[in-house]
Write an enzyme that holds these catalytic residues in place. Structure first.
Site, PDB file in Angstrom:
ATOM      1  CG  ASP A   1      -0.133   0.129   2.377  1.00  0.00           C
ATOM      2  OD1 ASP A   1       0.918   0.386   2.558  1.00  0.00           O
ATOM      3  OD2 ASP A   1      -0.822   0.071   3.638  1.00  0.00           O
TER       4      ASP A   1
ATOM      5  CG  ASP B   1      -5.939  -5.421   1.506  1.00  0.00           C
ATOM      6  OD1 ASP B   1      -6.610  -4.648   0.472  1.00  0.00           O
ATOM      7  OD2 ASP B   1      -5.676  -5.096   2.618  1.00  0.00           O
TER       8      ASP B   1
END
Lengths: 376, 376
Positions: A92, A271
C-alpha cells in the site's frame, strides 16, 4: 504486467482471470493476506506457500519504512529477499496508516507530514518519495499515494480531497515513468479511486483513474465504517467504469460475505486484516459459518475445526483444543486460527473462481453468502 | 517400560541408552520440550515432530488440571488425543507450580491446599489425587508428588521437607500399584530425590528413592537459584547412588552448558523452559554460541540464524529479519526463535549421544561447553 480475462459470469459482473507478474501468476478473484511489517502475523512463510497457497501477500509501506527501514530492505535486495517470500508482493502507499495517526499528521499540497507511532520522530511522505520507497521495498504492485477519506465525510471535503488525490496521482505516474525498477523485476502502479460515498465523485474519479491507463486499478475509501449497501453501491458504480481488461482491487475488504458480493460486482482482488486479526481473538470463518471459539458450546467439541475445508490446521486440531489455547492465551492458538482463516479465505475465492469458470457463480454465491455469514 | 543401556563413556559417567515406551523409543541423553498447558509455546505439533524431532514432551499437571481440566482430558482420551501429540508425554506432579504460589498455598501432611492463579478457586492436591490426575492426562511417565525446596533452604527445613517427600512417595507408589493405566498404555512412576544442597540429605534421599525400584528416577530441587558448582556436586552425589540400569532425570535443567556437564555426571533426561522462554525474548542458542538477537550488531546481518545447525527455521530466516520481528513484537519472531532453540537443544543432546557411542564424549564435551556458553 499482463492480465488475462479467462471468463465472465453471465448473471453477474463476476470475472475470472490471471494476472501475470515477474514473481508468478495470480489467479483472480484473489484474496491477499496482509503482512503488515513483512510477516503475515503468526504464519510461517512455508505455511503461506504450502498450507494457505497464497499467490500474493501485502506489505505496508508505512510500517516497513519505519521498521526495518528502507536502507536495510535495499541492502537485503528488497522485501522478497528480506523475508524469504518468493511470490508477488503488493504494497500500500502508507497513506491509510498516516491518516489514521490523526493528531500526528498534517496534509499539505506537497504531501503529508507525520510523526512515527514508534518513537515520535517526524517524517514526510510525498507522492514521489512513496513511489521511491515502494520501489525499494521491491513491490510487484505499487499503490498510488492518495488520501483515504473517513466515513462520514462532508461532500465538500470529499470533493476537495479527491482533487488532491488526483493531483498526487499524476505525480505518482510521473515518478514511476521516470524511474527504473529497483531490483530488475517489473513494478506496476495501481491508481486508486476515491470519492467517499458520493456517486458523482466516484464516477468522476473512476473516469480519471481509468484514463491513466495503468496495469490495474483500485478502489479505496470503502469499508471504513459505511453501511454495506453503500459500499456495494459505490463498488458497482466504479466497476462499471473501470476497464474490463485490467484487474480491479477493492482495498481493505472484507468479510466473506463482502468478498462474494463484490466479486459479483466485478472485483478481482481483495485484502483485509480480518482473517488474521479475528483469528487471534478466536473468531473462525468456516465452510459451515462463523465460529466464536471462545463460546461455551465448543468447550468439549473434539471435532476438527473444519473437516470440509481440509488442510493441516483445520483438520489436525479440534475446536475444544483451540478454545483451550485461545482462552489460555497460548501463541499456538493464534497460529492455528490464522492458518485456518487464511485457508478458508483462499478456499472461498478459489471456489468462486471455479464457479465463474463453470458458469454457476451467481446461484452459488447467493447460497454461499447465507452459509458463510451464519453464526454457528 | 524398559531402559537399554547402549554405551558408557570411559572418561566420565555419561551414558547412552534407549527408553522404550508405549508411545515410542526415547534415545538418551534426551531433552524434553516443555508443553506447559498442552502446547509447546509457539510451536505446531508437526514442527515438534518433523523439525525439532522431539521424542518426548512435558505437560504440567497443575496447569492442565486447572485448564482444560481433567473431565475434558478424560473425554478426549487423554492429552495425546487432545493435542494430537503421538509420542511419549511426561507430566510433572504439579508440586513445583503449587509451591511457587507461596501466598496461596498451604502444605500439610495430607497434601497441599492451594488457590488457582486463574480464578482464585480452592483446590487440594494429595499424593493420591495427583497420581490419579496424571493417569487421566495419560502420561507415559508420571512424576511423584514431592516438595521442591527453595534455595536457600535451612538444613532443618530441608530435612523435615524430605521426610514428607518420602512419606508422600510411599503413598504415590501405593496408589500407582493399586490403580490401572487409564487408556491402556503403560504409565511409569518416577520418584524424585530431594534434599536441597545438603550432601547427607541427598545421599539419604537417593538411597530411599533407589529402594523403590521404579522404572526411572529423578532429581528435583536443583536449578532453583543455587550456584552451578553446587548443582553439579549434588547431581554427582546422587548419580553415584541411583541405579545404572534405570534412566536418571534432572528436572528443570538447564543451559546448554548445564546439560553437557550433567550428561557427564550420568544424567539421561532433561527438561527446561529456557529454550522456548528465552526464544521469545530474542535469545538464541547456536552452534557458534549465544546470540542476543536484539543486539545492534545483528541489525543488518542477513546471514541465516545458524547454517551449521540446519533445519527450516535456522537456515531460511536471517538474523536481521528475526531481529526485526522480535523488536516489532511480531508473533512469527517467537515462532522462529522457539523452533530454532529447540532444534539446537535437540542437536546438542543427539550429538552428545553420538560422541558417547563413539567413545569421544569427554573431550568433545570440554570443547563444546566453551563454544555453547560464549556470548557472540
Amino acid at each position: 504486467m499482463k492480465y488475462t480475462l479467462s471468463a465472465k459470469d453471465l448473471k453477474s459482473a463476476a470475472r475470472a482471470g490471471i494476472l501475470h507478474t515477474a514473481h508468478g501468476d495470480i489467479h483472480t478473484p484473489v484474496f491477499m493476506p496482509v503482512g503488515t511489517a513483512g510477516s503475515v502475523k503468526a504464519v510461517h512463510q512455508r505455511e503461506l506457500e504450502h498450507d494457505i497457497q497464497a499467490e500474493i501477500i501485502l506489505g505496508n509501506t508505512y510500517h516497513l519504512y519505519l521498521r526495518p527501514g528502507i536502507d536495510l530492505l535495499e541492502k537485503a535486495g528488497g522485501l522478497h529477499k528480506f523475508n524469504g517470500w518468493k511470490k508477488p508482493i503488493l504494497t500500500d502507499s502508507g497513506g491509510y496508516q498516516v491518516y489514521s495517526l490523526s493528531e500526528n499528521r498534517k496534509i499539505h499540497d506537497e504531501g503529508v507530514t507525520f510523526k512515527s507511532h514508534i518513537d515520535g520522530s517526524k517524517h514526510v511522505f510525498t507522492p514521489e518519495s512513496v513511489m521511491d520507497i515502494q520501489r525499494s521495498i521491491g513491490a510487484d504492485i505499487i499503490m498510488a499515494f492518495d488520501e483515504c477519506t473517513p466515513y462520514p465525510c462532508e461532500y465538500s471535503y470529499a470533493k476537495k480531497s479527491l482533487k488532491i488525490t488526483h493531483q498526487w496521482l499524476e505525480r505518482c505516474v510521473n515518478r514511476i515513468n521516470t524511474t527504473e525498477p529497483r531490483f530488475g523485476h517489473e513494478q506496476a502502479l495501481f491508481p486508486i479511486v476515491q470519492g467517499s460515498v458520493y456517486k458523482d465523485l466516484r464516477e468522476q474519479s473512476a473516469e480519471f483513474i481509468a484514463s491513466q491507463n495503468q496495469h490495474g486499478n483500485a478502489i479505496g475509501g470503502l469499508s471504513v465504517g459505511e453501511p454495506h449497501d453503500m459500499m456495494y453501491e459505490m463498488t458497482d458504480v466504479v466497476c462499471k467504469i473501470l476497464p474490463a481488461d485490467k484487474p480491479r482491487y477493492l482495498m481493505g475488504v472484507g468479510t466473506p460475505e463482502n468478498i462474494l458480493e463484490c466479486i459479483a460486482l466485478g472485483i478481482d482482488m481483495f485484502d483485509c486484516v480480518m482473517p488474521t486479526r479475528n483469528a487471534r481473538n478466536g473468531m473462525l470463518f468456516t465452510t459451515q459459518g462463523i465460529v466464536n471459539i471462545r463460546n461455551e458450546k465448543w468447550k468439549d467439541d473434539l471435532s476438527p475445526l473444519d473437516e470440509t475445508l481440509g488442510g493441516y490446521a483445520s483438520t489436525f486440531y479440534s475446536k475444544a483444543y483451540l478454545q483451550h489455547l485461545i482462552i489460555s492465551k497460548e501463541i499456538l492458538g493464534a497460529q492455528i486460527a490464522s492458518i485456518h482463516n487464511l485457508t478458508f479465505y483462499r478456499w472461498l475465492v478459489k471456489e468462486a473462481r471455479r464457479q465463474i469458470l463453470s458458469g454457476t457463480f451467481a446461484a452459488w454465491k447467493n447460497a454461499m453468502v447465507k452459509i458463510v455469514s451464519a453464526r454457528l
